[in-house]
Design an enzyme around this catalytic site. Structure first.
Site, PDB file in Angstrom:
ATOM      1  N   GLU A 147     -12.357   5.182   0.830  1.00  0.00           N
ATOM      2  CA  GLU A 147     -11.479   6.308   1.190  1.00  0.00           C
ATOM      3  C   GLU A 147     -12.206   7.650   1.019  1.00  0.00           C
ATOM      4  O   GLU A 147     -12.047   8.551   1.831  1.00  0.00           O
ATOM      5  CB  GLU A 147     -10.199   6.244   0.340  1.00  0.00           C
ATOM      6  CG  GLU A 147      -9.328   5.057   0.755  1.00  0.00           C
ATOM      7  CD  GLU A 147      -8.232   4.720  -0.252  1.00  0.00           C
ATOM      8  OE1 GLU A 147      -8.521   4.637  -1.452  1.00  0.00           O
ATOM      9  OE2 GLU A 147      -7.083   4.552   0.178  1.00  0.00           O
ATOM     10  N   GLY A 164     -10.908   3.178  -3.188  1.00  0.00           N
ATOM     11  CA  GLY A 164     -11.053   4.641  -3.204  1.00  0.00           C
ATOM     12  C   GLY A 164     -12.452   5.101  -2.806  1.00  0.00           C
ATOM     13  O   GLY A 164     -12.624   6.221  -2.336  1.00  0.00           O
ATOM     14  N   ALA A 222     -11.121   3.186  -7.071  1.00  0.00           N
ATOM     15  CA  ALA A 222     -10.481   3.866  -8.198  1.00  0.00           C
ATOM     16  C   ALA A 222     -10.766   3.034  -9.444  1.00  0.00           C
ATOM     17  O   ALA A 222     -11.030   1.829  -9.352  1.00  0.00           O
ATOM     18  CB  ALA A 222      -8.992   3.972  -7.944  1.00  0.00           C
TER      19      ALA A 222
END
Ligand code: CAA
Length: 257
Positions: free
Chosen positions: A111, A108, A64
């Protein structure tokens, strides 16, 4: 649509390339909005049989966007939660998705790769959930999906120490389906996607849903589910075609692709 994610069509395969090279493809809100919008459109498009998500040679995605997040308050993060929810909802898409990972897949980024149905990694890939170093924890499924993929010991090791694992360790651990030389990454992922896109779409969707069911239920429930979705496939033209083609020693011509 923003150019933070590039879309290319290759026959029945759609290739999505994360494109913020200056930030190692860090997932900011613009990129996430664009990615979700592309995936929404592609999942409605019957001419698309599989999606490949990739990044650059140096980074699939380094997580992120820390700079965008760093000053956010609890309330602002809560309000931005639609990203988390939209992101997690991607797991329910019928569209098969392959992550083609080169370089960093962190936070992220890891992910996002794990939301895909499987990961093909180049020899240079590095996976990790380094959020602990930033004073937070994985927030887009990392504690759950990584643990299901690699088991508690390895997940705890990665999440608590924040260390990275290389492609070989990721393959040994079950996170990654295949490791290939860097210059073969895209070719391998696209060829896997073409194979998937050439099969009967209802059968592919059924197969994907059945494997995913293994993560949501007990073994006996899962086996029961598999039988419930296996037999109805014999009511499809594509099952008849697939088996006739085998017997007649010719390639199948599936109707419902
Ligand atoms: N967010 C914002 N910018 C990032 C970024 C990120 N996650 N990762 C890298 N960048 C930026 C860097 O700030 C740098 O920009 P500037 O040139 O403007 O300074 C540029 O990308 C290149 O990065 P580096 O110079 O750091 O490159 P490097 O090769 O030396 O190091 C790296 C690469 C080890 C991946 C390092 O960039 C790094 O540690 N990145 C952060 C990884 C991380 O912590 N990810 C988790 C984010 S939190 C999260 O994802 C939460 C969640 O679960 C939802």
């Amino acid at each position: 649509m923003s150019d933070t994610v590039l879309l290319e069509r290759k026959g029945r395969v759609a290739l999505l390339t994360l494109n913020r090279p200056q930030a190692l493809n860090a997932l900011n809100s613009e990129l996430l909005t664009t990615l979700c919008a592309h995936l929404d459109t592609l999942s409605e498009d019957e001419s698309v049989g599989c999606v490949v998500i990739t990044g650059s040679e140096k980074a699939f995605a380094a997580g992120a966007d820390i700079k965008e997040m760093s000053d956010k308050t609890y309330i602002e993060m809560k309000n931005a939660d639609h990203f988390g929810r939209r992101f997690n909802a991607l797991k329910d898409t019928k569209l098969p998705m392959i992550a083609a990972v080169s370089g960093f897949a962190l936070g992220g980024g890891c992910e996002l790769a794990m939301i895909c149905d499987f990961i093909i990694a180049s020899e240079t890939a590095k996976f990790g959930q380094p959020e602990i170093k930033l004073g937070v924890i994985p927030g887009m499924g990392g504690t759950q999906r990584l643990t299901r993929a690699v088991g508690k010991a390895k997940a705890m090791d990665l999440v608590l120490t924040g260390r990275m694992m290389d492609a070989q360790e990721a393959e040994r651990s079950g996170l990654v389906a295949r490791v290939v030389p860097s210059d073969k990454l895209l070719e391998t992922a696209l060829s896997a996607a073409e194979a998937i896109a050439s099969y009967s779409r209802p059968t592919v969707v059924t197969a994907k849903e059945a494997v995913n069911r293994a993560f949501e239920t007990t073994l006996s429930e899962g086996l029961h589910y598999e039988q419930r979705v296996f037999y109805p496939l014999f009511a499809t033209e594509d099952q008849k075609e697939g088996m006739a083609a085998f017997t007649e020693k010719r390639p199948p011509d599936f109707k419902h692709r």
